[in-house]
Write a protein that holds these residues in place. Structure first.
Motif, short mmCIF file in Angstrom:
data_model
loop_
_atom_site.label_atom_id
_atom_site.label_comp_id
_atom_site.label_asym_id
_atom_site.label_seq_id
_atom_site.Cartn_x
_atom_site.Cartn_y
_atom_site.Cartn_z
N UNK A 32 1.00 -1.16 0.06
CA UNK A 32 -0.17 -0.03 -0.14
C UNK A 32 1.03 1.24 -0.04
N UNK A 33 0.31 2.39 -0.40
CA UNK A 33 1.07 3.63 -0.53
C UNK A 33 0.21 4.54 0.02
N UNK A 34 0.50 5.54 0.99
CA UNK A 34 -0.04 6.72 1.53
C UNK A 34 0.05 7.80 0.46
N UNK A 35 -1.13 7.83 -0.37
CA UNK A 35 -1.32 8.74 -1.40
C UNK A 35 -1.03 10.33 -1.18
N UNK A 36 -1.82 10.53 0.16
CA UNK A 36 -1.61 11.85 0.31
C UNK A 36 -0.61 12.28 0.80
N UNK A 37 0.22 11.53 1.70
CA UNK A 37 1.66 11.60 2.36
C UNK A 37 2.62 11.80 1.00
N UNK A 38 2.48 11.12 0.10
CA UNK A 38 3.44 11.15 -1.27
C UNK A 38 3.09 12.24 -2.02
N UNK A 39 1.85 12.48 -2.28
CA UNK A 39 1.58 13.82 -2.90
C UNK A 39 2.12 15.04 -2.36
N UNK A 40 2.20 15.24 -0.98
CA UNK A 40 2.78 16.40 -0.27
C UNK A 40 4.13 16.44 -0.25
N UNK A 41 4.56 15.15 -0.11
CA UNK A 41 6.00 15.05 -0.17
C UNK A 41 6.96 15.42 -1.41
N UNK A 42 6.22 14.83 -2.44
CA UNK A 42 6.71 15.35 -3.70
C UNK A 42 6.49 16.87 -4.06
N UNK A 43 5.43 17.46 -3.55
CA UNK A 43 5.28 19.08 -3.73
C UNK A 43 6.28 19.82 -3.11
N UNK A 44 6.53 19.21 -1.78
CA UNK A 44 7.69 20.02 -0.78
C UNK A 44 8.99 19.93 -1.48
N UNK A 45 9.05 18.52 -1.97
CA UNK A 45 10.91 18.24 -2.70
C UNK A 45 10.79 19.25 -3.98
N UNK A 46 9.70 19.23 -4.86
CA UNK A 46 9.70 20.19 -5.90
C UNK A 46 9.95 21.68 -5.43
N UNK A 47 9.31 22.15 -4.34
CA UNK A 47 9.26 23.58 -3.94
C UNK A 47 10.83 23.72 -3.51
N UNK A 48 11.50 22.77 -2.94
CA UNK A 48 12.76 22.85 -2.47
C UNK A 48 13.62 23.03 -3.68
#
Length: 380
Positions: A32-48
């Motif tokens: 399983x994958x926590x989709x909300x957590x992964x979406x938030x993390x990818x957006x944060x990594x992108x912002x960096x």
């Protein structure tokens, strides 16, 4: 120098339904994958990354993996929208997503297109069921071709991959398979010889004597046939393994090969920005934890000395049919390109390299032995 060129963005989605036996990419199987957590993390990594590359124009986005067609379309849309907020999009921005050709994933193509993707790269890998079973693919040939048909109706631009030089594959068999592939009218094909990569299941089988490597001379025959057939069909090779109609080349991959700047986000993603090599944490859970703690998934950032930049630009650029501009390579190094002059002269005499002014390229005769040429020519 590269700051004047459009930026490219690579987004890595590391999850797959199963691990293919030939694959050495950063891909993982999870229940399983926590989709909300992964979406938030990818957006944060992108912002960096965006904060380190302000004011740039974005020429391409590439969702790779893993299997990014398993991403929820709303995550794809959120990343594209965020990128548009960070950078100015080129008017003809290319947004590619890699997809497995299963019926489940093909059913998402329309939603992925609405999310903003305008180009899809399908991992067909083979066109017959026996070969797909050998490659341990999760789809059958009919399912794969149905997904291709769907993709070509949904997206303006489509590419697909095939793997050849498989054990016991004959020249006639590959010519028939490639001829069929060319009949679909797809604008871009990525055609790779099967290689046994360390750490893969195929490598284990090879070490046990349960899998034979393809004969190099026979592989060379298949390579030459591939280039001849694609050129005759109007999809000439523009890179050692990539073939396209003129104008349909992958602009994202050309950024890599032409040594432009690219930002990489997601587990294990590499980047090259303004002379700095970046690397994200590879294991998904480690990357996710790093983003939660630090706001990014960076594991290493290494400034590249001029010599390293010149070497990288040569190793990438000589894969292209157009070759490299040695004047530009010299500007990267602040001096001469890191080439062995004796090796260059000898390979020119042998017809393996061609030098026209400042433009150096590998010839058709040299492409089958490209790795050997690079080992002797480039002063790493």
């Amino acid at each position: 120098m590269t700051a004047d060129l459009p930026l490219a963005l690579y987004v890595h989605w590391p999850f797959c339904v199963s691990k293919c036996p030939y694959c050495d990419f950063n891909s993982h199987v999870r229940e399983s994958v926590d989709q909300e957590a992964w979406r938030a993390a990818l957006l944060a990594d992108l912002a960096h990354e965006a904060a380190l590359l302000p004011g740039r124009r974005l020429g391409s986005i590439f969702f790779g993996g893993g299997t990014p067609s398993l991403m929820p379309p709303e995550t794809v849309a959120a990343i594209i929208d965020a990128a548009a907020g960070h950078w100015q999009f080129e008017s003809d921005i290319e947004i590619t997503l890699e997809a497995n050709p299963s019926s489940v994933e093909a059913s998402r193509f329309a939603d992925i297109g609405r999310a903003g993707v305008n180009r899809v790269s399908l991992g067909l890998q083979a066109l017959d069921d026996a070969a797909l079973r050998f490659l341990d693919r999760a789809h059958g040939a009919a399912e794969g071709l149905a997904a291709l048909d769907t993709a070509q109706r949904v997206f303006d631009r489509v590419s697909f991959d095939l793997i050849y030089a498989r054990p016991e594959q004959t020249l006639a068999g590959w010519e028939a398979e490639l001829g069929r592939a060319l009949s679909f009218g797809t604008e871009h094909l990525s055609l790779y010889q099967l290689t046994i990569e360390p750490g893969t299941r195929f490598a284990t089988l090879f070490e046990k004597g349960q899998l034979a490597a393809f004969d190099p001379d026979s592989a060379a025959d298949l390579f030459e046939a591939t280039r001849a057939m694609t050129a005759a069909a109007g999809l000439p090779a523009y890179e050692i393994s990539n073939h396209a109609r003129p104008g349909a080349e992958s602009r994202h991959n050309l950024t890599y090969w032409r040594y432009g700047d690219y930002a990489g986000v997601g587990p294990g993603a590499h980047g090259r920005r303004c002379g700095v090599a970046s690397l994200r944490r590879k294991k998904p859970e480690n990357w996710l934890g790093s983003v939660e703690r630090n706001g990014h998934g960076v594991e290493r950032e290494d400034p590249l000395v001029p010599q390293e930049r010149g070497v990288e630009a040569l190793l990438m650029g000589l894969r292209l049919e157009e070759g490299v501009d040695l004047k530009r390579i010299g500007a990267l190094t602040g001096g001469e390109p890191p080439l062995d002059p004796a090796a260059l002269a000898g390979m020119e005499r042998q017809g393996l390299l061609a030098l026209d002014g400042d433009r150096l390229r590998v010839t058709g005769a040299g492409m089958p032995v490209l790795e050997a040429i690079l080992r002797e020519l480039v002063l790493a």
